[in-house]
Design a protein around this motif. Sequence first.
Motif, PDB file in Angstrom:
ATOM      1  N   ALA A  29      16.839  28.620  61.275  1.00  0.00           N
ATOM      2  CA  ALA A  29      16.923  27.372  61.448  1.00  0.00           C
ATOM      3  C   ALA A  29      17.695  26.559  62.365  1.00  0.00           C
ATOM      4  O   ALA A  29      17.062  25.725  63.488  1.00  0.00           O
ATOM      5  N   GLU A  30      18.973  27.050  62.256  1.00  0.00           N
ATOM      6  CA  GLU A  30      19.861  26.150  63.313  1.00  0.00           C
ATOM      7  C   GLU A  30      19.897  27.048  64.633  1.00  0.00           C
ATOM      8  O   GLU A  30      20.002  26.238  65.592  1.00  0.00           O
ATOM      9  N   GLU A  31      19.234  28.204  64.918  1.00  0.00           N
ATOM     10  CA  GLU A  31      19.314  28.602  66.047  1.00  0.00           C
ATOM     11  C   GLU A  31      17.971  27.749  66.789  1.00  0.00           C
ATOM     12  O   GLU A  31      17.999  27.637  67.841  1.00  0.00           O
ATOM     13  N   LEU A  32      16.920  27.809  65.848  1.00  0.00           N
ATOM     14  CA  LEU A  32      15.672  27.086  66.545  1.00  0.00           C
ATOM     15  C   LEU A  32      16.091  25.654  66.902  1.00  0.00           C
ATOM     16  O   LEU A  32      15.831  25.373  68.139  1.00  0.00           O
ATOM     17  N   VAL A  33      16.542  24.971  66.000  1.00  0.00           N
ATOM     18  CA  VAL A  33      16.882  23.351  66.478  1.00  0.00           C
ATOM     19  C   VAL A  33      17.875  23.177  67.431  1.00  0.00           C
ATOM     20  O   VAL A  33      17.777  22.396  68.326  1.00  0.00           O
ATOM     21  N   SER A  34      19.058  24.067  67.449  1.00  0.00           N
ATOM     22  CA  SER A  34      19.754  24.126  68.437  1.00  0.00           C
ATOM     23  C   SER A  34      19.409  24.442  69.821  1.00  0.00           C
ATOM     24  O   SER A  34      19.520  23.844  71.037  1.00  0.00           O
ATOM     25  N   HIS A  35      18.486  25.537  69.660  1.00  0.00           N
ATOM     26  CA  HIS A  35      17.616  25.754  71.181  1.00  0.00           C
ATOM     27  C   HIS A  35      16.642  24.806  71.647  1.00  0.00           C
ATOM     28  O   HIS A  35      16.881  24.344  73.135  1.00  0.00           O
ATOM     29  N   ILE A  36      16.238  24.207  70.787  1.00  0.00           N
ATOM     30  CA  ILE A  36      15.331  22.892  71.282  1.00  0.00           C
ATOM     31  C   ILE A  36      16.203  21.610  71.854  1.00  0.00           C
ATOM     32  O   ILE A  36      15.736  21.312  73.062  1.00  0.00           O
ATOM     33  N   VAL A  37      17.215  21.423  71.141  1.00  0.00           N
ATOM     34  CA  VAL A  37      17.981  20.299  71.782  1.00  0.00           C
ATOM     35  C   VAL A  37      18.712  20.745  72.970  1.00  0.00           C
ATOM     36  O   VAL A  37      18.787  19.976  73.818  1.00  0.00           O
ATOM     37  N   ARG A  38      19.070  22.010  73.170  1.00  0.00           N
ATOM     38  CA  ARG A  38      19.646  22.379  74.437  1.00  0.00           C
ATOM     39  C   ARG A  38      18.540  22.299  75.548  1.00  0.00           C
ATOM     40  O   ARG A  38      18.692  21.855  76.799  1.00  0.00           O
ATOM     41  N   ARG A  39      17.352  22.860  75.272  1.00  0.00           N
ATOM     42  CA  ARG A  39      16.308  22.621  76.276  1.00  0.00           C
ATOM     43  C   ARG A  39      15.940  21.200  76.802  1.00  0.00           C
ATOM     44  O   ARG A  39      15.752  20.981  77.772  1.00  0.00           O
ATOM     45  N   VAL A  40      15.804  20.395  75.708  1.00  0.00           N
ATOM     46  CA  VAL A  40      15.716  19.022  76.070  1.00  0.00           C
ATOM     47  C   VAL A  40      16.890  18.380  76.805  1.00  0.00           C
ATOM     48  O   VAL A  40      16.519  17.520  77.784  1.00  0.00           O
ATOM     49  N   LEU A  41      18.053  18.523  76.255  1.00  0.00           N
ATOM     50  CA  LEU A  41      19.293  18.139  77.236  1.00  0.00           C
ATOM     51  C   LEU A  41      19.192  18.483  78.644  1.00  0.00           C
ATOM     52  O   LEU A  41      19.414  17.892  79.692  1.00  0.00           O
ATOM     53  N   GLU A  42      18.617  19.712  78.911  1.00  0.00           N
ATOM     54  CA  GLU A  42      18.666  20.388  80.296  1.00  0.00           C
ATOM     55  C   GLU A  42      17.380  19.768  80.951  1.00  0.00           C
ATOM     56  O   GLU A  42      17.473  19.481  82.274  1.00  0.00           O
ATOM     57  N   GLU A  43      16.118  19.898  80.344  1.00  0.00           N
ATOM     58  CA  GLU A  43      15.230  19.635  81.180  1.00  0.00           C
ATOM     59  C   GLU A  43      14.659  17.840  81.105  1.00  0.00           C
ATOM     60  O   GLU A  43      13.916  17.495  81.940  1.00  0.00           O
ATOM     61  N   ARG A  44      15.179  17.270  80.044  1.00  0.00           N
ATOM     62  CA  ARG A  44      14.606  16.019  79.945  1.00  0.00           C
ATOM     63  C   ARG A  44      15.850  14.726  79.830  1.00  0.00           C
ATOM     64  O   ARG A  44      15.592  13.786  79.325  1.00  0.00           O
ATOM     65  N   ARG A  45      16.764  15.125  80.396  1.00  0.00           N
ATOM     66  CA  ARG A  45      18.014  14.430  80.160  1.00  0.00           C
ATOM     67  C   ARG A  45      17.787  13.089  80.855  1.00  0.00           C
ATOM     68  O   ARG A  45      18.038  11.878  80.275  1.00  0.00           O
ATOM     69  N   GLY A  46      17.093  12.999  81.968  1.00  0.00           N
ATOM     70  CA  GLY A  46      16.773  11.817  82.517  1.00  0.00           C
ATOM     71  C   GLY A  46      16.007  10.874  81.630  1.00  0.00           C
ATOM     72  O   GLY A  46      15.967   9.755  81.475  1.00  0.00           O
ATOM     73  N   ASP A  47      14.846  11.297  81.119  1.00  0.00           N
ATOM     74  CA  ASP A  47      13.904  10.667  80.340  1.00  0.00           C
ATOM     75  C   ASP A  47      14.862  10.168  79.098  1.00  0.00           C
ATOM     76  O   ASP A  47      14.324   9.131  78.618  1.00  0.00           O
ATOM     77  N   LEU A  48      15.621  10.973  78.435  1.00  0.00           N
ATOM     78  CA  LEU A  48      16.349  10.550  77.420  1.00  0.00           C
ATOM     79  C   LEU A  48      17.147   9.345  77.707  1.00  0.00           C
ATOM     80  O   LEU A  48      17.144   8.279  76.771  1.00  0.00           O
ATOM     81  N   ILE A  49      17.826   9.316  78.843  1.00  0.00           N
ATOM     82  CA  ILE A  49      18.720   8.200  78.966  1.00  0.00           C
ATOM     83  C   ILE A  49      17.825   6.859  79.381  1.00  0.00           C
ATOM     84  O   ILE A  49      17.904   5.917  78.761  1.00  0.00           O
ATOM     85  N   ASP A  50      16.548   7.180  79.928  1.00  0.00           N
ATOM     86  CA  ASP A  50      15.890   5.948  80.254  1.00  0.00           C
ATOM     87  C   ASP A  50      15.436   5.536  78.904  1.00  0.00           C
ATOM     88  O   ASP A  50      14.941   4.271  78.763  1.00  0.00           O
ATOM     89  N   LEU A  51      15.210   6.433  77.733  1.00  0.00           N
ATOM     90  CA  LEU A  51      14.515   5.860  76.721  1.00  0.00           C
ATOM     91  C   LEU A  51      15.626   5.223  75.885  1.00  0.00           C
ATOM     92  O   LEU A  51      15.542   4.680  74.683  1.00  0.00           O
ATOM     93  N   GLY A  52      16.941   5.225  76.243  1.00  0.00           N
ATOM     94  CA  GLY A  52      18.239   4.792  75.678  1.00  0.00           C
ATOM     95  C   GLY A  52      18.990   5.375  74.809  1.00  0.00           C
ATOM     96  O   GLY A  52      19.721   5.053  73.799  1.00  0.00           O
ATOM     97  N   ARG A  53      18.689   6.872  74.766  1.00  0.00           N
ATOM     98  CA  ARG A  53      19.209   7.609  73.876  1.00  0.00           C
ATOM     99  C   ARG A  53      20.798   8.043  74.299  1.00  0.00           C
ATOM    100  O   ARG A  53      21.122   7.963  75.365  1.00  0.00           O
ATOM    101  N   ASN A  54      21.468   7.907  73.102  1.00  0.00           N
ATOM    102  CA  ASN A  54      23.235   8.134  73.278  1.00  0.00           C
ATOM    103  C   ASN A  54      22.996   9.597  73.372  1.00  0.00           C
ATOM    104  O   ASN A  54      23.063  10.442  72.431  1.00  0.00           O
ATOM    105  N   ILE A  55      23.219  10.196  74.614  1.00  0.00           N
ATOM    106  CA  ILE A  55      23.225  11.730  74.923  1.00  0.00           C
ATOM    107  C   ILE A  55      24.292  12.289  74.250  1.00  0.00           C
ATOM    108  O   ILE A  55      24.403  13.369  73.440  1.00  0.00           O
ATOM    109  N   GLU A  56      25.611  11.692  74.209  1.00  0.00           N
ATOM    110  CA  GLU A  56      26.852  12.258  73.434  1.00  0.00           C
ATOM    111  C   GLU A  56      26.781  12.431  71.890  1.00  0.00           C
ATOM    112  O   GLU A  56      27.178  13.535  71.487  1.00  0.00           O
ATOM    113  N   ARG A  57      25.738  11.610  71.400  1.00  0.00           N
ATOM    114  CA  ARG A  57      25.789  11.754  69.941  1.00  0.00           C
ATOM    115  C   ARG A  57      24.867  13.021  69.720  1.00  0.00           C
ATOM    116  O   ARG A  57      24.686  13.481  68.616  1.00  0.00           O
TER     117      ARG A  57
END
Lengths: 432, 432
Positions: free
Chosen positions: A240-268
């Motif tokens: 479970a923790e490997e899966l979820v951390s893998h998903i978060v890493r991928r989203v941070l790598e590939e969708r960082r710009g989208d997250l920022i546009d959505l107002g997501r606090n990346i640091e958190r």
Amino acid sequence: MEYRSIADVMNKDMIGAHVCIRGWIYRRSVVGGKAFIRVRDSSGVIQVVVDSGRLGEELVNELKNIGLEASVMACGTVREEPRAPGGYELEAESFKITGYSRDFPIKGGEGLEYLLDNRHLWIRSPRFAKILKVKHTVLEAGREYFTSNGWWEVNPPILTASACEGGATLFPVDYFGQKAYLSQSAQLYLEALIYVLEKVWSLTPSFRAERSRTRRHLAEYWHLEPEAAWYTMEDMMRVAEELVSHIVRRVLEERRGDLIDLGRNIERLKPAAEPPYPRIRYDEAVEILQKKGVNIKWGDDLGADEERILTMEFEKPFFVTHFPRQIKSFYMKVDPSNPNVVLGFDLLAPEGYGEIIGGGEREDNYDVLYQKIVEQGLNPDDYKWYLDLRRYGSVPHSGFGLGVERATMWIAGLDHIRDTLPFPRFRGRIYP
Amino acid sequence: MEYRSIADVMNKDMIGAHVCIRGWIYRRSVVGGKAFIRVRDSSGVIQVVVDSGRLGEELVNELKNIGLEASVMACGTVREEPRAPGGYELEAESFKITGYSRDFPIKGGEGLEYLLDNRHLWIRSPRFAKILKVKHTVLEAGREYFTSNGWWEVNPPILTASACEGGATLFPVDYFGQKAYLSQSAQLYLEALIYVLEKVWSLTPSFRAERSRTRRHLAEYWHLEPEAAWYTMEDMMRVAEELVSHIVRRVLEERRGDLIDLGRNIERLKPAAEPPYPRIRYDEAVEILQKKGVNIKWGDDLGADEERILTMEFEKPFFVTHFPRQIKSFYMKVDPSNPNVVLGFDLLAPEGYGEIIGGGEREDNYDVLYQKIVEQGLNPDDYKWYLDLRRYGSVPHSGFGLGVERATMWIAGLDHIRDTLPFPRFRGRIYP
Ligand SMILES: [Mg+2]
Ligand SMILES: [Mg+2]
């Protein structure tokens, strides 16, 4: 002439190039003899300048009142233009309206129910495009974790004769005149499949007839469920923790710009990219809550409020384990060292989001499982085939279910789970 | 001690190594003081030799009558043994029965309905493991084609208020007291999503209440559906042949051994790995059939029999295009050069399998679409939101649906579509 994506065009290397783009009108204004048309496609927005001197007064006049969301094609030269959004614009040499849009029903300021009635149009807003892209990456990364670690994908049924976890929230289906139900979880079927393939997973829609409308419940959602022979609860928590951390890493790598546009606090979000995740026992969770003045006693389930309070204690997703047996499903294995609790775990996302995964070790002893079915007021006849799995070569095994929309809501930092699906389903909503 | 997969152990480099394996008893015999236990796991079958001189007479006696499918763990030394299946055996230094299996209900020779009633146990046969693995690769390769070519994955709803293609084969659901239906295709929703992401795809269960039980129909199946803005029928046929040939290539690369074990004629599958695929028009299909003495006239639909006869003319999957408008759905675009036919295509798999894909260009003109809905006896009110897509920035677009089980049946060379799912659903079958 080949058409380019708008994101490709908005690039230093493209300055001076002759290109064609197509998309939908997002904004427009006419100043002097020039129309400034902002065109969006799936990749971005570019300003297209239509000059009446070049393309005629008739076109510019038409564009003055053109409806938003009309579809258009334009060819022209890319120019650097600091005043344009993104820093580039396209000086049109040709411009064609391919689909009109008279009086687009969403102008801003409409109420929620109206917008949900027009969801098929509302989703065109750039915000939804970004959420949909984050979801795409969540799904892809989730599958990637399993397929690259030797798990087999399987297709358990959606239509079933019996309930996974009791009947209160089942949707009945008329199945050739027989009564059937929509699946709430693939788990029971995955348990049959571990005897064939050992480590299996599925991604299926799950259905719960939730009567309450909350920020984190849907009647129809996507469920990512692994199940593995020979795995203990501890093994499965590691998955479970490997899966979820893998998903978060991928989203941070590939969708960082989208997250920022959505107002997501990346640091958190970042801490969630690194396993392991903290673990607390249910006992400790109750203690923490009691210390904070929450009126809870041992044996009570953790609701949304209790979960929210607990999440304030952690910067990462964290596990709560060893729940009282009476608040968990019949199939959970009782802890051999303490018969009052089961070898079950929830994974809670931080920042108030709460449960995104529920799982644990499954009861693998026929007699104990039979007794637990009876104890919970269920009919053993409804679980005949499921009990069979313990009669013929039973093995210890564990699994869990990730609510994909729950996870997406947290990762994208959304207020409401509804927006993680283009056409969400919840009580009162079946259209469009 | 770490457990190894049986396939890993059956390897020249492992001779003499001390290893542990676990799995289920597939066959067993006792000769002299030795038990020869064939153990299967998800990767293969190995012979484990339990010598009474080493591990005791009691164990060997117990193994004499041990039930098939009991779960076991064994540690020992790997030896080359030409008489053992696969050429290796494990000389046990320890052997433990972890789950008994008394009188496993499937012994061979049972009838089909009995076997389907025991599907949760029947799937343990090595044949199903191989089919499930082929299916896994079909799914993974299908998705890989889209994600690696810039398509966005989306999650259209399963519960819907209106029918995609009319009501005869719909499953009704009690949705909070309202009547809803299970989706037959994601297409209409994908069409809304192309305005956001342009090139989208989804993999969802689709449901058809097929009254007839045939070799190629299921009540519940998986549907891989792409839809793209600005794509013509020809563009979409190219996607279809690239997708299918990619899937076939991947299966030939990764599942060749499984295909051979399943009795698949690899040479007959190979041509499908290379696009392009042949194209014939419906007119030509009718001509071919008439020449072969089939009683068919222009305007008749192609049924399973007609499709089977046509497939004898081709060594690859092939397209049939430009069907008469009256036999195709309301949403198909009429051919501008011939109003009697639509810009639709089917892709038929060779060797008698027939249709695996149906698709085409969609009607993008509001007035024409409205008229076609009326012409086919449907109620335009049921398609209000769908019609809206043509009112606000309509664009030419195309899509198709691949029946994942149809494709798997053909690729694996199966006689019946039922075996492409672990728990198939068709009239009369909802258990287990
Ligand atoms: Mg809970
Ligand atoms: Mg057909």
